[in-house]
Design a protein around this motif. Structure first.
Motif, PDB file in Angstrom:
ATOM      1  N   LEU A 193      29.169   3.574  35.574  1.00 27.85           N
ATOM      2  CA  LEU A 193      28.469   4.721  35.566  1.00 27.85           C
ATOM      3  C   LEU A 193      29.325   6.002  36.101  1.00 27.85           C
ATOM      4  O   LEU A 193      28.752   7.008  36.413  1.00 27.85           O
ATOM      5  CB  LEU A 193      27.383   4.541  36.485  1.00 27.85           C
ATOM      6  CG  LEU A 193      26.349   3.279  36.295  1.00 27.85           C
ATOM      7  CD1 LEU A 193      25.404   3.248  37.327  1.00 27.85           C
ATOM      8  CD2 LEU A 193      25.759   3.276  34.968  1.00 27.85           C
ATOM      9  N   TRP A 194      30.580   5.901  35.585  1.00 27.96           N
ATOM     10  CA  TRP A 194      31.389   7.335  35.811  1.00 27.96           C
ATOM     11  C   TRP A 194      31.462   8.148  34.659  1.00 27.96           C
ATOM     12  O   TRP A 194      31.821   9.259  34.659  1.00 27.96           O
ATOM     13  CB  TRP A 194      32.803   6.661  35.973  1.00 27.96           C
ATOM     14  CG  TRP A 194      33.264   6.274  37.526  1.00 27.96           C
ATOM     15  CD1 TRP A 194      32.231   5.532  38.244  1.00 27.96           C
ATOM     16  CD2 TRP A 194      34.311   6.435  38.218  1.00 27.96           C
ATOM     17  NE1 TRP A 194      33.114   5.272  39.366  1.00 27.96           N
ATOM     18  CE2 TRP A 194      34.262   5.706  39.249  1.00 27.96           C
ATOM     19  CE3 TRP A 194      35.817   6.925  37.789  1.00 27.96           C
ATOM     20  CZ2 TRP A 194      35.262   5.697  40.255  1.00 27.96           C
ATOM     21  CZ3 TRP A 194      36.451   7.104  38.829  1.00 27.96           C
ATOM     22  CH2 TRP A 194      36.464   6.436  39.875  1.00 27.96           C
ATOM     23  N   GLN A 195      30.924   7.754  33.428  1.00 26.75           N
ATOM     24  CA  GLN A 195      30.784   8.158  32.335  1.00 26.75           C
ATOM     25  C   GLN A 195      29.639   7.851  31.314  1.00 26.75           C
ATOM     26  O   GLN A 195      29.246   6.748  31.564  1.00 26.75           O
ATOM     27  CB  GLN A 195      32.150   7.778  31.566  1.00 26.75           C
ATOM     28  CG  GLN A 195      32.344   8.717  30.141  1.00 26.75           C
ATOM     29  CD  GLN A 195      33.813   8.398  29.606  1.00 26.75           C
ATOM     30  OE1 GLN A 195      34.512   7.663  30.350  1.00 26.75           O
ATOM     31  NE2 GLN A 195      33.879   8.918  28.429  1.00 26.75           N
ATOM     32  N   ARG A 196      28.840   8.582  30.768  1.00 28.41           N
ATOM     33  CA  ARG A 196      27.895   8.306  29.925  1.00 28.41           C
ATOM     34  C   ARG A 196      28.429   7.626  28.684  1.00 28.41           C
ATOM     35  O   ARG A 196      29.443   8.330  27.924  1.00 28.41           O
ATOM     36  CB  ARG A 196      26.854   9.696  29.450  1.00 28.41           C
ATOM     37  CG  ARG A 196      26.200   9.987  30.631  1.00 28.41           C
ATOM     38  CD  ARG A 196      25.335  11.249  30.395  1.00 28.41           C
ATOM     39  NE  ARG A 196      26.535  12.318  29.809  1.00 28.41           N
ATOM     40  CZ  ARG A 196      25.877  13.347  29.423  1.00 28.41           C
ATOM     41  NH1 ARG A 196      24.536  13.555  28.939  1.00 28.41           N
ATOM     42  NH2 ARG A 196      26.841  14.319  28.881  1.00 28.41           N
TER      43      ARG A 196
ATOM     44  N   LEU B 184      33.805   9.251  44.000  1.00 28.13           N
ATOM     45  CA  LEU B 184      33.417   8.525  43.014  1.00 28.13           C
ATOM     46  C   LEU B 184      33.736   6.902  43.130  1.00 28.13           C
ATOM     47  O   LEU B 184      33.275   6.055  42.954  1.00 28.13           O
ATOM     48  CB  LEU B 184      34.059   8.738  41.866  1.00 28.13           C
ATOM     49  CG  LEU B 184      33.507   9.990  40.877  1.00 28.13           C
ATOM     50  CD1 LEU B 184      34.645  10.416  39.828  1.00 28.13           C
ATOM     51  CD2 LEU B 184      32.207   9.526  40.096  1.00 28.13           C
TER      52      LEU B 184
ATOM     53  N   LEU C 246      34.583  14.632  36.813  1.00 32.15           N
ATOM     54  CA  LEU C 246      35.977  14.656  36.420  1.00 32.15           C
ATOM     55  C   LEU C 246      36.284  15.530  35.723  1.00 32.15           C
ATOM     56  O   LEU C 246      37.658  15.769  35.549  1.00 32.15           O
ATOM     57  CB  LEU C 246      35.931  12.962  35.565  1.00 32.15           C
ATOM     58  CG  LEU C 246      35.414  11.916  36.269  1.00 32.15           C
ATOM     59  CD1 LEU C 246      35.227  10.658  35.389  1.00 32.15           C
ATOM     60  CD2 LEU C 246      36.783  11.489  37.300  1.00 32.15           C
TER      61      LEU C 246
ATOM     62  N   ALA D  33      28.804  12.283  37.274  1.00 30.70           N
ATOM     63  CA  ALA D  33      30.314  11.692  37.550  1.00 30.70           C
ATOM     64  C   ALA D  33      31.125  12.415  36.380  1.00 30.70           C
ATOM     65  O   ALA D  33      32.302  12.771  36.751  1.00 30.70           O
ATOM     66  CB  ALA D  33      30.384  10.266  37.339  1.00 30.70           C
ATOM     67  N   GLU D  34      30.752  12.436  35.079  1.00 27.03           N
ATOM     68  CA  GLU D  34      31.540  13.034  34.103  1.00 27.03           C
ATOM     69  C   GLU D  34      31.719  14.756  34.326  1.00 27.03           C
ATOM     70  O   GLU D  34      32.812  15.077  34.192  1.00 27.03           O
ATOM     71  CB  GLU D  34      30.514  13.266  32.882  1.00 27.03           C
ATOM     72  CG  GLU D  34      31.129  12.054  31.642  1.00 27.03           C
ATOM     73  CD  GLU D  34      29.872  12.263  30.487  1.00 27.03           C
ATOM     74  OE1 GLU D  34      29.524  11.242  30.243  1.00 27.03           O
ATOM     75  OE2 GLU D  34      29.859  13.077  30.014  1.00 27.03           O
TER      76      GLU D  34
ATOM     77  N   PRO E 224      25.765   9.224  35.765  1.00 26.89           N
ATOM     78  CA  PRO E 224      26.816   9.070  34.790  1.00 26.89           C
ATOM     79  C   PRO E 224      27.416  10.628  34.252  1.00 26.89           C
ATOM     80  O   PRO E 224      28.578  10.792  34.322  1.00 26.89           O
ATOM     81  CB  PRO E 224      26.574   8.283  33.780  1.00 26.89           C
ATOM     82  CG  PRO E 224      25.392   7.347  34.354  1.00 26.89           C
ATOM     83  CD  PRO E 224      24.597   8.204  35.391  1.00 26.89           C
TER      84      PRO E 224
ATOM     85  N   GLY F  14      28.094   4.955  41.330  1.00 21.99           N
ATOM     86  CA  GLY F  14      26.805   4.671  40.968  1.00 21.99           C
ATOM     87  C   GLY F  14      25.647   4.578  41.696  1.00 21.99           C
ATOM     88  O   GLY F  14      24.693   4.070  41.367  1.00 21.99           O
TER      89      GLY F  14
END
Lengths: 222, 458
Positions: free
Chosen positions: A52-55, B114, B258, B254-255, B251, B119
């Motif tokens: 879940l760091w990225q979709r 992170l 980043l 988080a994106e 997410p 999550g």
């Protein structure tokens, strides 16, 4: 028995470039899976999506029966992702990182075992040092200690055998086996056979586009 | 586990970060909070703090008396108008913060966040709420300080009410911008729906901000009443934000986090590239300090427009010097193997990798403008023209990397620069700096559109 992780029809694309698509995989409690693939095949991206760091562009992720595509609800965190070069707070020592994470998750009683793990990884002399001064291998060890202290239901590791010395790699294999025997599922990306790990499922994210699983549950296409 | 425990842990973590930040600031005075364990060290710390307090009080007093002197000639009516215009500051803040919230998350996680809370919604929500509270506090303090400064410089102004009013208005603005950002985080980046939902409260705050200016005659009786409305509105907005914080798409957050980390890396690369290519710095100084100012008299109509052609030709010959502004971007474009994996569009890559060089160019432009002021009469429009030419030089780099929309043409850097300077020179025959500035702004806008919608090519 419910799967710990179930990813359905995941795909990821950057603009018009499709990295992988229709990736589905399922991890049962106690299962350890290795994710293999050439450089640039998208292993890290897949792990990031699962963590879940990225979709993902499409698809859904179900963790312990709950759809977590938009984030996991509870604490203690049911999943932990150790990325290839872990970053830490620059104002907390290694010991304070452990203390903070355990307290934040209401697991104060695990501090002693976490410190023992630090000792087993040869980091006990560095407990009161800021991790910003650690080498990549030491950072990875600290991240692994944090992960193992939480005993997450799902542990994701990105190339754990790259930065570790042979002794630590062997120790990690044993510890991952112990965690799996307690019912956690583990997914690790790798380029070499994991040391000290037995009976693992091998998934391939390769040019052919197939993500193969031993049980035929996991599939995908690049 | 109770919900408040992650919040308490996150609060402790943020306090620890704040302490580390304070320690970094105190480093300049030779102090270290971690080592201040004996009486002498603590006394020295007290001495330093007392000194800083006295300095802050003296600065405040000087600022106040300066402002009072400036406002004195305006008379009672003028001063009352200034006081009524104070909420415009809050309006500007609201506009800026809202636009920012539409582009990036109001707050992002660092890499360590992170790793530690991958999550975990409860932990991330705790961090979000703390940052929200801090943001509101900062905004309200800034509003109160500004109101105190201005109202205490005006005789018979209602100081307390002014401070309370602007503090409340700034808090509401901060909460509104956060609500917009949180709705965007909830929708995974969608903008239209959040804008629709925020429209009514946004209009309400806009109206409240403009009321004192519209009815400034009745200011003293109006402010307490509007403050009461704001007091009622604030808890609603706060509750709305708290509810929204629980619906964040992790997410996506988080994106965005980043991307922020990547942007910082690009900025660092841009600065390093500028330092390491130090041999090209004299060229940049010559471009910004000589070539660009040399064109100002013609562009502003103070010298014959016939001199423009030789100036453009000279600029074209020295275009390698102007290329330094976007050098880092052009290097990245040439190395396709490195460009492909960079998660940035043309404009973002151009802007973030060139920001250090652009900042240096702007600083040099201001310096050259100040030096010009020593020998001739120059106005602010001249400075604006200097900055616009720097920006056009950078955007020429962007144009060189894309095929133009519709036509599919690809202009090189030199041709782009020549074209842009040529178009900028056209209104010189009218002899007005203001018209030249307007044309410059239109060119910047057009070039940005071309770089945004053009197809990047290798």
């Amino acid at each position: 028995m419910d799967a710990i992780l179930e990813a359905r029809g995941l795909s990821l694309s950057y603009g018009r470039r499709i990295l992988w698509e229709d990736v589905s995989l399922r991890l049962m409690p106690g299962e350890v899976a290795q994710l293999w693939g050439a450089n640039g095949s998208g292993k890290t991206s897949l792990l990031r999506c699962l963590a879940l760091w990225q979709r993902a562009s499409e698809g859904s992720i179900v963790l312990q029966g709950k759809d977590v595509t938009r984030g996991a609800a509870g604490c203690p965190s049911p999943l932990f992702f150790v990325c290839d070069t872990p970053s830490f707070y620059d104002d907390l020592t290694a010991r304070e990182h452990i203390q903070f994470l355990l307290r934040a998750n209401g697991l104060h009683e695990r501090e002693k075992s976490a410190l023992e793990l630090m000792d087993r990884f040869g980091l006990s002399a560095h407990l009161d040092v800021y991790p910003s001064s650690f080498s990549r291998g030491m950072r990875y060890k600290l991240a692994v200690v944090l992960a193992l202290s939480l005993r997450p239901s799902l542990l994701l590791l990105d190339e754990p055998y790259g930065p570790l010395d042979p002794q630590a790699a062997l120790l990690l294999g044993g510890l991952l086996g112990e965690l799996a025997s307690e019912g956690s599922a583990i997914l690790l990306s790798c380029h070499q056979e994991p040391r000290g790990l037995v009976s693992t499922q091998r998934l391939e994210l390769g040019r052919s586009g197939l993500l193969r699983g031993g049980e035929g549950e996991s599939r995908g296409r690049l | 586990m109770v919900v408040s425990e992650p919040l308490a842990s996150m609060l402790r973590l943020r306090l620890r970060h704040a302490r580390a930040e304070l320690n970094r600031l105190l480093f300049a005075t030779g102090m270290d909070l971690d080592e201040a364990d004996n009486l002498m060290d603590r006394l020295y710390l007290l001495y330093v703090l007392a000194l800083l307090f006295v300095w802050a009080c003296l600065s405040w007093s000087a600022l106040r008396s300066q402002l009072a002197q400036t406002l004195l000639p305006l008379g009672v009516e003028g001063a009352s108008l200034v006081l009524a215009a104070l909420p415009l500051f809050s309006l500007a803040y609201l506009s800026f913060a809202s636009i920012r919230s539409l582009c990036v998350a109001p707050w992002t996680l660092c890499l360590a966040d992170l790793l530690m809370f991958s999550g975990c919604a409860a932990a991330t929500r705790g961090l979000l709420l703390i940052e929200l509270a801090m943001s509101v506090l900062r905004a309200s303090l800034a509003g109160a300080a500004l109101a105190l400064l201005v109202s205490s410089s005006i005789r018979e102004a209602p100081v307390a009410v002014c401070c309370l009013f602007l503090a409340l208005l700034m808090s509401a603005s901060s909460l509104l911008s956060w609500a917009l950002g949180l709705m965007r985080l909830e929708g995974g980046g969608e903008v239209a729906a959040p804008l629709g939902k925020i429209l009514v409260p946004m209009l309400l705050v806009w109206t409240i901000s403009l009321l004192p200016l519209l009815l400034h005659q009745a200011l003293s009786s109006l402010l307490p009443a509007v403050a009461v409305v704001l007091l009622a509105l604030l808890p609603l907005l706060a509750l709305w934000c708290v509810r929204l914080s629980g619906r964040t798409c992790l997410p996506f957050l988080a994106e965005e986090s980043l991307v922020q980390v990547d942007r910082r890396a690009l900025l660092a690369h841009g600065a390093l590239s500028l330092l390491r290519h130090y041999e090209s710095l004299p060229g940049l100084v010559a471009w910004v300090g000589i070539m660009v100012p040399a064109g100002l008299p013609m562009l502003g109509g103070r010298a014959s427009a016939t001199l423009l052609l030789p100036w453009i030709a000279a600029c074209s010959l020295r275009s390698l010097d102007a290329r330094v502004i976007g050098g880092c971007f052009l290097d990245a474009q040439e190395l396709r193997a490195l460009r492909c994996p960079l998660p940035f569009g043309t404009l973002a890559l151009l802007f973030f990798s060139s920001l250090p060089a652009l900042a240096l160019s702007f600083a040099l432009s201001v310096l050259s403008w100040a030096l010009m002021g020593l020998v001739a009469e120059v106005d602010f429009l001249s400075l604006a023209l200097l900055l616009l030419i720097d920006l056009l030089a950078l955007l020429s780099c962007g144009l060189s990397a894309v095929r133009l929309p519709i036509t599919g043409w690809r202009l090189g850097f030199e041709l782009s620069l020549l074209l842009l300077l040529g178009l900028l020179s056209l209104p010189a025959v009218l002899g007005s700096s203001l018209i030249a500035c307007r044309v410059g702004l239109a060119l910047v806008f057009l070039t940005v559109l071309c770089a945004r919608f053009g197809r990047e090519c290798g």
